[in-house]
Design a protein around this motif. Structure first.
Motif, mmCIF file in Angstrom:
data_model
loop_
_atom_site.group_PDB
_atom_site.id
_atom_site.type_symbol
_atom_site.label_atom_id
_atom_site.label_comp_id
_atom_site.label_asym_id
_atom_site.label_seq_id
_atom_site.Cartn_x
_atom_site.Cartn_y
_atom_site.Cartn_z
ATOM 1 N N GLU A 144 -31.355 -21.963 -11.576
ATOM 2 C CA GLU A 144 -31.323 -21.022 -12.495
ATOM 3 C C GLU A 144 -32.554 -20.444 -12.609
ATOM 4 O OE1 GLU A 144 -28.699 -23.800 -15.944
ATOM 5 O OE2 GLU A 144 -30.610 -22.815 -16.421
ATOM 6 N N LEU B 224 -32.737 -17.375 -10.253
ATOM 7 C CA LEU B 224 -32.066 -16.336 -11.038
ATOM 8 C C LEU B 224 -33.085 -15.638 -12.361
ATOM 9 C CD1 LEU B 224 -28.352 -17.712 -11.409
ATOM 10 C CD2 LEU B 224 -29.233 -15.923 -9.863
ATOM 11 N N GLU C 113 -34.032 -42.414 8.911
ATOM 12 C CA GLU C 113 -33.620 -42.488 10.054
ATOM 13 C C GLU C 113 -34.358 -41.419 11.048
ATOM 14 O OE1 GLU C 113 -29.190 -42.124 10.364
ATOM 15 O OE2 GLU C 113 -29.697 -44.241 9.208
ATOM 16 N N HIS C 114 -34.435 -40.273 10.260
ATOM 17 C CA HIS C 114 -34.766 -38.883 11.187
ATOM 18 C C HIS C 114 -36.396 -39.229 11.464
ATOM 19 C CE1 HIS C 114 -31.501 -36.373 11.307
ATOM 20 N NE2 HIS C 114 -31.260 -36.577 10.111
ATOM 21 N N ASP D 147 -36.772 -41.754 14.384
ATOM 22 C CA ASP D 147 -36.079 -41.083 15.675
ATOM 23 C C ASP D 147 -37.174 -40.380 16.414
ATOM 24 O OD1 ASP D 147 -34.270 -40.624 17.425
ATOM 25 O OD2 ASP D 147 -33.591 -38.704 16.439
ATOM 26 N N TYR E 125 -44.786 -14.941 -0.544
ATOM 27 C CA TYR E 125 -43.494 -14.761 -0.151
ATOM 28 C C TYR E 125 -42.503 -14.864 -1.489
ATOM 29 C CZ TYR E 125 -44.143 -14.479 4.667
ATOM 30 O OH TYR E 125 -44.383 -14.442 6.140
ATOM 31 N N PHE F 223 -38.494 -17.331 -3.670
ATOM 32 C CA PHE F 223 -37.638 -17.990 -2.944
ATOM 33 C C PHE F 223 -37.960 -19.272 -2.160
ATOM 34 C CE2 PHE F 223 -35.596 -18.032 1.315
ATOM 35 C CZ PHE F 223 -34.320 -18.276 0.866
ATOM 36 N N GLN G 268 -27.768 -42.873 16.781
ATOM 37 C CA GLN G 268 -29.251 -42.415 16.893
ATOM 38 C C GLN G 268 -29.015 -40.866 17.341
ATOM 39 O OE1 GLN G 268 -31.761 -44.294 19.453
ATOM 40 N NE2 GLN G 268 -33.573 -43.212 18.570
ATOM 41 N N THR H 185 -28.069 -38.695 14.748
ATOM 42 C CA THR H 185 -29.089 -38.182 13.897
ATOM 43 C C THR H 185 -30.081 -37.134 14.387
ATOM 44 O OG1 THR H 185 -30.545 -40.137 14.763
ATOM 45 C CG2 THR H 185 -29.844 -40.193 12.489
ATOM 46 N N SER H 186 -30.260 -37.537 15.957
ATOM 47 C CA SER H 186 -30.981 -36.216 16.442
ATOM 48 C C SER H 186 -30.320 -34.897 16.525
ATOM 49 C CB SER H 186 -31.581 -36.673 17.904
ATOM 50 O OG SER H 186 -30.338 -36.798 18.877
ATOM 51 N N ILE I 207 -28.077 -33.848 14.084
ATOM 52 C CA ILE I 207 -28.284 -33.585 12.969
ATOM 53 C C ILE I 207 -29.525 -32.635 12.707
ATOM 54 C CG2 ILE I 207 -28.424 -34.171 10.566
ATOM 55 C CD1 ILE I 207 -26.545 -36.216 10.906
ATOM 56 N N ARG I 208 -30.697 -33.451 13.344
ATOM 57 C CA ARG I 208 -31.822 -32.818 13.167
ATOM 58 C C ARG I 208 -31.896 -31.510 14.068
ATOM 59 N NH1 ARG I 208 -34.669 -37.053 14.580
ATOM 60 N NH2 ARG I 208 -35.536 -35.932 16.566
ATOM 61 N N LEU J 7 -33.153 -19.225 9.222
ATOM 62 C CA LEU J 7 -33.612 -18.675 7.781
ATOM 63 C C LEU J 7 -34.922 -18.167 8.091
ATOM 64 C CD1 LEU J 7 -32.399 -19.675 4.993
ATOM 65 C CD2 LEU J 7 -34.032 -21.137 4.837
ATOM 66 N N ALA K 111 -35.423 -14.681 6.421
ATOM 67 C CA ALA K 111 -36.025 -14.606 4.876
ATOM 68 C C ALA K 111 -37.473 -14.468 5.071
ATOM 69 C CB ALA K 111 -35.903 -15.768 4.081
ATOM 70 N N PHE K 112 -38.099 -14.990 6.341
ATOM 71 C CA PHE K 112 -39.665 -15.087 6.217
ATOM 72 C C PHE K 112 -40.264 -14.170 7.342
ATOM 73 C CE2 PHE K 112 -38.367 -19.045 4.408
ATOM 74 C CZ PHE K 112 -39.332 -19.066 3.334
ATOM 75 N N ASN L 229 -41.185 -10.668 7.566
ATOM 76 C CA ASN L 229 -41.427 -9.538 6.943
ATOM 77 C C ASN L 229 -41.459 -8.303 7.774
ATOM 78 O OD1 ASN L 229 -43.669 -10.528 7.407
ATOM 79 N ND2 ASN L 229 -44.779 -10.130 5.443
ATOM 80 N N GLY M 257 -42.900 -15.735 10.318
ATOM 81 C CA GLY M 257 -41.364 -15.916 10.527
ATOM 82 C C GLY M 257 -40.953 -16.277 11.691
ATOM 83 N N LEU N 116 -32.838 -30.458 21.163
ATOM 84 C CA LEU N 116 -32.093 -31.471 20.910
ATOM 85 C C LEU N 116 -30.557 -31.350 20.887
ATOM 86 C CD1 LEU N 116 -34.102 -31.975 17.346
ATOM 87 C CD2 LEU N 116 -33.865 -33.387 19.099
ATOM 88 N N LYS O 27 -29.237 -31.829 24.395
ATOM 89 C CA LYS O 27 -29.717 -33.016 25.418
ATOM 90 C C LYS O 27 -28.496 -33.909 25.875
ATOM 91 C CE LYS O 27 -33.357 -35.414 23.448
ATOM 92 N NZ LYS O 27 -33.776 -36.265 22.583
ATOM 93 N N LEU P 116 -28.128 -12.154 -16.235
ATOM 94 C CA LEU P 116 -28.608 -13.438 -15.742
ATOM 95 C C LEU P 116 -28.287 -14.624 -16.561
ATOM 96 C CD1 LEU P 116 -32.014 -12.606 -14.141
ATOM 97 C CD2 LEU P 116 -29.898 -13.239 -13.083
ATOM 98 N N ILE Q 188 -24.731 -16.062 -15.924
ATOM 99 C CA ILE Q 188 -24.702 -16.637 -14.666
ATOM 100 C C ILE Q 188 -25.519 -18.125 -14.471
ATOM 101 C CG2 ILE Q 188 -25.361 -16.728 -12.083
ATOM 102 C CD1 ILE Q 188 -25.262 -13.699 -12.221
ATOM 103 N N SER Q 189 -26.409 -18.154 -15.245
ATOM 104 C CA SER Q 189 -27.017 -19.473 -15.292
ATOM 105 C C SER Q 189 -26.466 -20.500 -16.385
ATOM 106 C CB SER Q 189 -28.600 -19.405 -15.890
ATOM 107 O OG SER Q 189 -28.673 -18.831 -17.184
#
Lengths: 380, 787
Positions: free
Chosen positions: A136, A139, A186-187, A190, A235, A238, B142, B145-146, B148-149, B159, B163-164, B166, B374, B388, B391, B465, B468-469
């Protein structure tokens, strides 16, 4: 009303007793810090800071849990004491049955579990709320003041670390040790393991399990630092939303395993690590002489580390019930601390009823006990 | 698709030592370096030529080369299905390449390499982690997890670029969206699209590149069989390249006709070549330039499409698949960084030279697509992610240290087969509709969700707005309903080994959680209200009123439907929800009081809404339903508060009324939730139910042969079920079974369904001492006998 006064008096007792005085001081300090931090968070208008500061509220809950578990401990001690005293002058007990049904027949040990569940659940829900609020706020797109950010986050960090490491909290210690690792843990473990592949010397420092609450605090601090850095770089909002989302997810990740662990206890379940041992004992007990089968096996955790069990045992008709009871008891008493074993036989009435009917035809006067007779009718 | 990737990852081919394959390794590095270089040149060429034209020329030349090298059509058996599939593949391929080149024009070569030059393995591993939740047992925890990382790093990197980064030059270009005059048609459509979404120019390029990457991944993995059918990857590649040239012919001709490219491109070649290869070119004759153009395009096509492919094929065979892709990605990223450094510098020099005679040309473009924070972040993240994700899966022999003493080691073998989504939805719907509670919650949830989505859509449409909120807020509230629904479903599950009493308690727990939820809501509302009390903000009320009235209507439906269930259970005793211990009658009077000032009106109104829902907190009530009901009630209170405060603001201009209303509401929510919390907490704490009286136990004591009882435990499992256990001590001549059945009969009268009775005699304790057993809680009852 009487209960609440006794509760209040026990709180007063806690305040008066020396070992918990420090806890009370910490509580007050934490409250003050909480107020300060939250006014700053409100001023700064940054959701990431609010998300981090909700750790302070968790700290209050943590202290509350610590007080509660101390109270439970005291309570248990006094109960045991009383019980011993009771057993000494038991002579009156037979004639004047002083046993009344207490409100909590299993004692107050379960309060701890509920306290842990409540505090973890509250922080999960708080994180959830922050998730929604940050969307919110994104926004609405208001400006964020960065000047309070660092100070408030460092203050929160100090308070949190102090509370976690200096308030003795048996309940949370147990839950932290026994619940599954959070994804954050866990991470991190690891990553550390990978580091230790390259630098083996660090293994003593990095490999032990990290306290998830402390880890949450460290990560939160890092996030807030980078957040304030990026905000100063210009920045925009965001970054702040992203940081608060990350904080909220980390809080989720840390709290959910603990909430699951304590919630499962509240749901009257068998703790997973106990199942193997329990099955072994039940298997052994089912092979005893005279035991035919087990029914309605209910084994559940009363509180942290206490298992309550009740089981129905069907035994052979010619078996000695007390002997079977004693054997089954001796097998299961090692696992379950509080145990009730119900022994039953199939058709136990039949020989008696047979003789009974015979008696009735020959000599109807023998029906000695009308209550038994009634009961017989009720049962069949 | 996923199986192949896990096969790829777990394949343990013998890794050859580096010395044996060093020449191939060096070849790989060289080809990748050259490819990077070629991409940078392509970028500069693209500044002055149309994307389609360049692509056509490059593929054309590449296909000529490939035809000569590979001779793909010599031994090709024509098969209708294969040709059809080939054409499909080729069209996809062409679209991907177009997207890629267009993304290149938008993002610059460095970002293009970062985004596009990932092997399919990495991307598939990403998807594998994201979308297949079932952990196959072969893959260790394990490793997962790696992985996922790695995925998280990958997403962070994207991202970071998105986004970063410029990219100032590009953002300035947004003001003049027709900056690239060459790419009129596509560019125009694209700029329309990006301005519609509202992202900057280079971000649009990032999206295009990502789409291209995923598409490439998908078509490559879905057409693996086709490759084999055609006869090896090399042949396949040659054929598809030729076909793609054929594909591009008509489009590029159309482009030529429309744009009338040549007269323009002559002078553009002039400028471009001057900027691209400033050191080599000094003369500026027309023929020289065309020659140069042709040479450079031939060079590019060889580097990008021919040599790179062949070297990669060789490396896959000689080195290993995973290793090849890993190293090639690393090399590409590394060389791209170096090249972009050099390139920026050389362009700057060129500009310095050209500035002297052409004053104002590309003044601001020389910093274009430079490194930014960025991008650096993204580079680091991409390197980690690639490391990762690619691997190879290895069997670790060492024990894992960081776990608790109770890892999930037992009974984790319930490996269910994944069912289809449709089947799951259908069965769960049937389960939901089977019982009234869950059905009610479900219908109300549907209404609520519909309202939310209408609100969100309308808010997005009118760009408001506030709406929406508010929609997000409603969505947030829906989660409580979802929790309630799930609990209502779960409570009907069959008992299992772990949940030996069944899942009835879930309802109590969910009621408790919903209560906590409301406490949190009340707390935050309170917090915000205090903040606003100090500094009341200006509120725009014009659309608020309508929305809150609609929300109120929706919630009233919920209140009526839920309170109906309560009403038929108990009469009209409304006792909770208020702090003051007032009798219902007094409350009634209070709510009908006509308060003159408006705050009282608010108060009275909310009272009335509580009155309608006559629910009392007896233990037999369902905590789950009560929690859901209270949540709906709190929502209703909220909308009532909003209605009143917005009316006050509209007519009197009292901005302070908003925080005051929310203060009241938060306090009321809190107080109304307390009984629910207390009840469910007491059930969870195994409180002895109030209907177990002492008289019952007295009756047990009066039975024949019964001496005493101990360890009497009675507790509510859920709202409807009482569980009990008791130990009874009898004299030595009593009959256990008879006493048991008598006790059972007595306790059955007290509605205790689940009963366990342990009958003990003196002999039992003698046996226990003989067995040397642990006594547990028996100490007291034993004392009874020992006395």
């Amino acid at each position: 009303m009487g209960k609440s006064t006794s509760f209040l008096s026990s709180i007063f007792y806690l305040i008066r007793s020396s070992h918990s005085r420090s806890t009370v001081i910490i509580t007050i300090a934490c409250l003050i810090a909480c107020v300060i931090i939250f006014t700053m968070a409100g001023q700064a208008n940054s959701m990431a800071l609010q998300a981090f500061c909700s750790l302070c509220i968790f700290d209050l809950l943590f202290i509350g849990t610590a007080l509660l578990s101390a109270w439970v401990f005291e309570n248990n001690n006094t109960r045991v004491h009383q019980r011993n005293q009771n057993s000494l002058d038991n002579s009156t007990l037979l004639f004047i049955p002083t046993q009344t049904i207490s409100t909590f027949s299993y004692g107050t040990a379960r309060f701890e579990v509920l306290a842990v569940f409540t505090s973890t659940m509250l922080s999960i829900l708080g994180a959830f709320f922050i998730l929604k609020e940050s969307i919110e706020k994104y926004l609405e797109n208001e400006t964020i003041h960065t000047e309070y950010l660092l100070f408030a986050s460092i203050l929160t960090f100090i308070v949190h670390m102090f509370v976690i490491y200096f308030v003795r909290n048996q309940a949370f210690d147990h839950v932290i040790a026994a619940s599954a690792s959070s994804w954050l843990q866990e991470h991190v473990s690891d990553i550390f393991q990978n580091i230790c592949h390259y630098i083996p010397g660090l293994s003593r420092l990095l490999l032990p399990r990290i306290n998830p609450l402390a880890l949450l605090c460290w990560c939160g601090l890092t996030i807030l630092f980078s957040d304030s850095f990026l905000l100063r770089m210009g920045y925009g909002n965001f970054v702040d939303t992203l940081a608060s989302l990350l904080m909220a997810f980390m809080t989720f990740g840390t709290m959910v395993p603990m909430a699951i662990y304590s919630g499962k206890i509240l749901l009257q379940t068998t703790p997973a690590p106990m199942i193997g041992q329990l099955d072994k004992c039940l298997h052994e007990a089912s092979r005893l002489d005279g035991v035919l089968e087990f029914r309605h096996e209910h084994f559940w955790a009363l509180s942290f580390g206490t298992l309550v069990g009740s089981v129905h045992v069907r035994c052979r008709r010619d078996a000695d019930e007390q002997l079977v009871l004693a054997h089954v008891w001796s097998k299961l008493a090692n696992v379950a601390q509080i145990l009730t074993i119900h022994i039953f036989k199939d058709d136990w009435l039949r020989p008696q009823s047979h003789t009974y009917t015979q008696n009735q035809t020959t000599n109807p006067v023998i029906s000695n006990n009308p209550s038994t007779y009634n009961n017989f009718v009720v049962i069949t | 698709m996923f199986d192949s990737i896990s096969d790829d990852l777990s394949k343990t081919t013998k890794i050859r030592p580096l010395g044996d394959v060093l020449h191939i390794f060096i070849l790989l590095i060289l080809s990748k370096l050259l490819k990077t270089f070629a991409l940078f040149i392509t970028y500069d060429l693209l500044k002055s030529f149309h994307v389609i034209l360049i692509l056509f020329l490059i593929t054309f030349i590449a296909s000529i080369f490939l035809i000569f090298i590979q001779r793909p059509f010599s031994s090709f058996r024509f098969n209708k299905i294969i040709i059809f599939r080939l054409i499909k593949y080729t069209i996809c391929l062409t679209i991907i390449r177009l997207l890629w080149l267009f993304g290149l024009t938008l993002c610059g070569p460095l970002r293009t390499i970062l985004l596009f030059e990932h092997s399919d393995i990495v991307i598939l591993a990403c998807f594998h982690v994201l979308f297949s939740s079932s952990s196959n047992l072969g893959q260790q925890q394990q490793e997962k997890t790696s992985r996922i990382r790695g995925v998280v790093f990958f997403i962070l990197a994207i991202l970071g670029i998105f986004a970063f980064d410029n990219d100032d030059a590009r953002q300035r270009m947004l003001d003049h969206p027709e900056g690239h005059t060459r790419h009129r048609l596509i560019a125009h459509m694209f700029y329309r699209l990006t301005s519609l979404i509202g992202v900057a120019d280079h971000k649009g390029g990032v999206i295009l590149l990502l789409i291209a990457l995923f598409m490439r991944c998908i078509i490559n993995s879905s057409n693996q069989k086709l490759v084999l059918d055609v006869g090896g990857p090399k042949k396949f590649y040659a054929i598809t390249t030729c076909l793609s040239t054929v594909c591009l012919i008509p489009i590029s001709f159309i482009m030529l006709l429309i744009n009338n490219l040549f007269p323009e491109s002559i002078d553009s070649v002039y400028t471009t070549v001057q900027t691209t290869l400033p050191s080599t070119i000094s003369s500026s004759s027309f023929s020289n330039n065309t020659m140069l153009l042709i040479i450079s395009i031939v060079f590019l096509s060889i580097l990008i499409f021919v040599s790179d492919f062949y070297v990669e094929q060789v490396a896959v065979v000689k080195l290993e698949r995973l290793r090849t892709f890993r190293y090639s990605t690393f090399i590409m990223i590394g060389s791209a960084i170096i090249a972009s450094f050099l390139w920026t510098k050389s362009v700057t020099i060129a500009n310095d030279k050209s500035v002297s005679f052409t004053k104002n040309i590309i003044q601001n473009e020389f910093e274009e697509h430079a490194l930014s924070g960025g991008v650096v972040f993204a580079i680091v993240m991409f390197i980690f992610a690639t490391d990762l994700l690619s691997k190879p899966v290895q069997q670790r022999s060492g024990a894992f240290i960081g776990y608790s003493q109770d890892g999930m080691l037992v009974f984790n073998v319930t490996q269910q087969k994944p069912q289809s989504l449709l089947f799951i939805i259908r069965t769960s719907l049937r389960e939901i509709l089977a019982e009234t509670d869950s059905r009610k919650i479900f219908y109300f949830l549907c209404i609520n969700l519909m309202f939310t989505f209408v609100e969100l859509l309308y808010g997005a449409w009118t760009n408001s707005l506030g709406l929406i909120s508010d929609g997000f807020h409603m969505l947030f509230d829906c989660t409580a309903l979802v929790v309630g629904l799930y609990a209502a479903l779960m409570s009907r599950w069959k008992p299992t080994r772990v949940f030996s009493y069944g899942y009835g308690r879930v309802e109590v727990l969910s009621g408790f959680v919903n209560g906590l939820f409301l406490v949190v809501v009340a707390f935050f509302v309170f917090y915000e209200a205090i903040g606003r009390l100090i500094d009341p903000p200006e509120i725009n009320t014009n659309r608020l009123l309508a929305v809150s009235i609609a929300g109120f209507a929706v919630n009233m439906i919920g209140i009526f439907s839920f309170s109906h269930a309560h009403a038929h259970a108990h009469g009209g005793g409304s006792s909770c929800a208020m702090s003051q211990p007032t009798t219902p009658k007094e409350q009634h009077n209070h709510s009908h009081d006509e308060h003159s000032h408006s705050h009282g009106g608010d108060h009275g109104h909310s009272h009335a809404s509580i009155q309608k829902s006559s629910h009392s907190h007896s233990l037999t009530d369902n905590a789950n339903m009560k929690g859901v009901f209270l949540h709906v009630l709190a929502d209703t209170l909220g909308s009532v508060g909003v209605i009143i405060s917005s009316l006050l603001i509209q007519y009197f201009g009292w901005y302070i009324s908003d925080p005051i209303c929310s203060l009241f509401i938060s306090i009321m929510i809190f107080l109304s939730v307390l009984p629910l919390l207390k009840d469910s907490a007491m059930t969870l704490l195994l409180q002895t139910p109030s209907n177990i009286q002492y008289e019952i136990l007295e009756r047990i004591l009066k039975l024949e042969n019964v001496l005493s009882y101990s360890d009497e435990h009675f507790w509510n499992l859920s709202s409807s079920m009482i569980v009990g256990s008791i130990h009874i001590q009898i004299s030595n001549n009593g009959d256990e079974q008879r006493v048991t059945s008598q006790v059972q009969a007595i306790l059955k009268e007290a509605q205790i369904q689940n009963l366990t009775v342990q009958v003990e005699k003196q002999v039992f304790f003698n046996h226990l001492t003989g067995l040397n057993s642990a006594l547990g809680q028996l100490a007291t009852s034993q004392n009874f006998f020992n006395r």
